[in-house]
Design a protein around this motif. Structure first.
Motif, mmCIF file in Angstrom:
data_model
loop_
_atom_site.group_PDB
_atom_site.id
_atom_site.type_symbol
_atom_site.label_atom_id
_atom_site.label_comp_id
_atom_site.label_asym_id
_atom_site.label_seq_id
_atom_site.Cartn_x
_atom_site.Cartn_y
_atom_site.Cartn_z
ATOM 1 N N UNK A 210 0.834 -1.211 0.000
ATOM 2 C CA UNK A 210 0.000 0.000 0.000
ATOM 3 C C UNK A 210 0.867 1.259 0.000
ATOM 4 N N UNK A 211 1.734 1.344 -1.003
ATOM 5 C CA UNK A 211 2.533 2.553 -1.161
ATOM 6 C C UNK A 211 1.598 3.735 -1.373
ATOM 7 N N UNK A 212 1.764 4.779 -0.554
ATOM 8 C CA UNK A 212 0.854 5.925 -0.580
ATOM 9 C C UNK A 212 1.254 6.925 -1.665
ATOM 10 N N UNK A 213 0.374 7.883 -1.977
ATOM 11 C CA UNK A 213 0.669 8.848 -3.035
ATOM 12 C C UNK A 213 1.970 9.620 -2.832
ATOM 13 N N UNK A 214 2.388 9.803 -1.564
ATOM 14 C CA UNK A 214 3.647 10.524 -1.335
ATOM 15 C C UNK A 214 4.863 9.599 -1.445
ATOM 16 N N UNK A 215 4.631 8.311 -1.782
ATOM 17 C CA UNK A 215 5.696 7.317 -2.007
ATOM 18 C C UNK A 215 6.609 7.132 -0.798
ATOM 19 N N UNK A 216 6.019 7.175 0.387
ATOM 20 C CA UNK A 216 6.807 6.947 1.598
ATOM 21 C C UNK A 216 7.061 5.456 1.786
ATOM 22 N N UNK A 217 8.327 5.109 1.946
ATOM 23 C CA UNK A 217 8.736 3.721 2.144
ATOM 24 C C UNK A 217 9.632 3.644 3.372
ATOM 25 N N UNK A 218 9.246 2.814 4.333
ATOM 26 C CA UNK A 218 10.060 2.632 5.530
ATOM 27 C C UNK A 218 11.047 1.499 5.296
ATOM 28 N N UNK A 219 12.280 1.720 5.733
ATOM 29 C CA UNK A 219 13.313 0.684 5.661
ATOM 30 C C UNK A 219 13.945 0.570 7.047
ATOM 31 N N UNK A 220 13.804 -0.590 7.652
ATOM 32 C CA UNK A 220 14.352 -0.856 8.976
ATOM 33 C C UNK A 220 15.638 -1.669 8.845
ATOM 34 N N UNK A 221 16.507 -1.536 9.839
ATOM 35 C CA UNK A 221 17.765 -2.284 9.851
ATOM 36 C C UNK A 221 18.903 -1.575 9.151
ATOM 37 N N UNK A 222 18.716 -0.298 8.835
ATOM 38 C CA UNK A 222 19.731 0.417 8.052
ATOM 39 C C UNK A 222 21.053 0.589 8.791
ATOM 40 N N UNK A 265 14.535 -4.407 6.237
ATOM 41 C CA UNK A 265 13.109 -4.742 6.230
ATOM 42 C C UNK A 265 12.343 -3.598 5.578
ATOM 43 N N UNK A 266 11.531 -3.930 4.550
ATOM 44 C CA UNK A 266 10.786 -2.930 3.783
ATOM 45 C C UNK A 266 9.306 -2.992 4.152
ATOM 46 N N UNK A 267 8.672 -1.793 4.246
ATOM 47 C CA UNK A 267 7.329 -1.677 4.828
ATOM 48 C C UNK A 267 6.685 -0.399 4.310
ATOM 49 N N UNK A 268 5.426 -0.483 3.833
ATOM 50 C CA UNK A 268 4.753 0.724 3.326
ATOM 51 C C UNK A 268 3.757 1.318 4.315
ATOM 52 N N UNK A 269 3.684 0.781 5.540
ATOM 53 C CA UNK A 269 2.878 1.417 6.572
ATOM 54 C C UNK A 269 1.593 0.677 6.890
#
Length: 407
Positions: A210-222, A265-269
């Protein structure tokens, strides 16, 4: 003579193995995995077994062999936890009180020294159970975003990596038992089917649909390898990245971080359909999922010739999380990076709903405490008990609004 020549040609054609051409089957994969026929893919059920068989079929289509303990499968049997904070009890014997989960593993062997693990859990909540946030009548929880989306992207990457970026081997894993406590990934970490010391890093996708219109993508473990931030940044042309350094979180990458493997870890919210029957396939952003898959592929390509990545321990933010006895009854927007805590969903008949709070409101003050981010919101919430009353200030349409709230 002509007949012999034709026969030789026919035999030659039979002996030619057709190379797999990558196809985008993301929507097709999600649609199958999130169909009502699978009844929510709860661990140990017939629906989960059908999902596992489908994933095996997809690996076979791509010419990717299995790497489980029984071809593609790695089964594990366990007794469900009575204590939510206790350790799960794995067992060798199936009994009436036990459940058997099944990890599904495919392997591209490039005869390389190191291996990259790419994973996503494929189980979900079945008809709801304890993990459900739905209060209505019994209903199937299809889990399209959670986590048919991650499995579909994992399979897409498997197709793209066949025969390319050959400086590493690739282990693709669909985990079982995630919703019951990261059980499948935990079991694999303790019973690996490859040499875990030769794993360069692990990539996990959980809720990427569910990538939102503002294209926010969370990446954990960086922060789990020194090179991650630079590589993520250098290939990012389309996303508003929200980075979190910690290798510990509520998904399967944690199991690998805890055995000293760098993780991403990739996550769209989260969203209002999280752990509810409304998490269906028609609500997903399939273009967004393809863009995420392409981005992860670019990151893997960049790291292809870097050898085994250095591992770095990170601060475990979960140990610092305040414990609380009450809740507002909201879904926080974990991808919000402004001041305050933005509400992404409101549960009916909970304190926030009764106080008139709405999706999109940004909590900036709770009681006497100023709320600047998620952690300060949780600290403010932790001082209240059931039955307490307080005031909460939110920003709505850019203007402050104060309301009374009863826990």
């Amino acid at each position: 003579m002509k007949k012999i020549a034709l026969l030789v040609l026919f035999i030659s054609l039979l002996g030619c193995k057709k190379d797999y051409t990558p196809e985008n089957k993301i929507k097709e994969d999600v649609t199958f995995l999130a169909d009502d026929k699978l009844e929510g893919r709860e661990t140990g059920t017939k629906g989960e077994q059908e999902a596992a068989a489908y994933i095996v079929k997809r690996f076979e289509e791509m010419g990717i062999p299995g790497k489980g303990t029984n071809n593609y499968y790695q089964t594990f049997t366990f007794k469900p936890k009575n204590d939510p904070h206790g350790e799960v009890a794995y067992t060798e014997n199936s009994q009436d009180s036990t459940i058997t989960g099944t990890n599904v593993l495919g392997y591209i062997d490039n005869q390389a020294e190191n291996t990259i693990i790419i994973g996503a859990h494929y189980d979900h909540l079945g008809y709801g159970g304890e993990g459900s946030l739905y209060k209505g009548e019994k209903a199937i929880h299809n889990g399209a975003d959670d986590n048919a989306s991650g499995v579909a992207v994992m399979l897409d990457l498997a197709g793209k990596l066949k025969g390319v970026n050959t400086a590493n081997n690739y282990l693709f894993m669909a985990f079982s038992g995630e919703e019951m406590g990261l059980l499948g990934s935990n079991y694999f970490a303790k019973n690996p089917t490859i040499d875990s010391k030769a794993v360069s890093y692990m990539i996990n996708m959980d809720m990427v649909g569910r990538l939102k219109p503002d294209s926010t993508l969370a990446v954990y473990g960086t922060g789990t390898s020194p090179i991650f931030k630079q590589v993520l940044s250098s290939h990012n042309e389309k996303f508003k990245l929200i980075e979190n350094e910690s290798g510990v979180g509520p998904s399967d990458h944690t199991s690998f971080y805890l055995i000293d493997i760098p993780v991403l870890h990739f996550f769209t919210g989260q969203h209002e359909d999280y752990h509810k029957p409304g998490d269906d396939s028609e609500k997903l952003n399939y273009e967004g999922m393809e863009t995420i898959s392409n981005y992860i592929f670019d990151v893997i390509t960049d790291l292809n010739d870097n050898g085994k990545l250095a591992f770095r321990k990170t601060k475990n933010e979960s140990e610092e999380t305040p414990r609380f006895k009450v809740g507002l009854g909201v879904v926080p927007d974990y991808l919000y990076d402004g001041e305050g805590m933005r509400i992404d969903g409101v549960s009916e008949d909970k304190p926030a709903h009764k106080a008139g709070l709405q999706k999109g409101d940004v909590v900036i003050k709770l009681g006497d405490s100023t709320v600047t981010n998620m952690m300060s919101y949780m600290r403010a919430l932790s001082v209240f008990d059931s039955g307490d009353s307080t005031k909460v200030t939110v920003k709505r349409d850019g203007k402050p609004l104060e309301v009374n709230l009863n826990f």
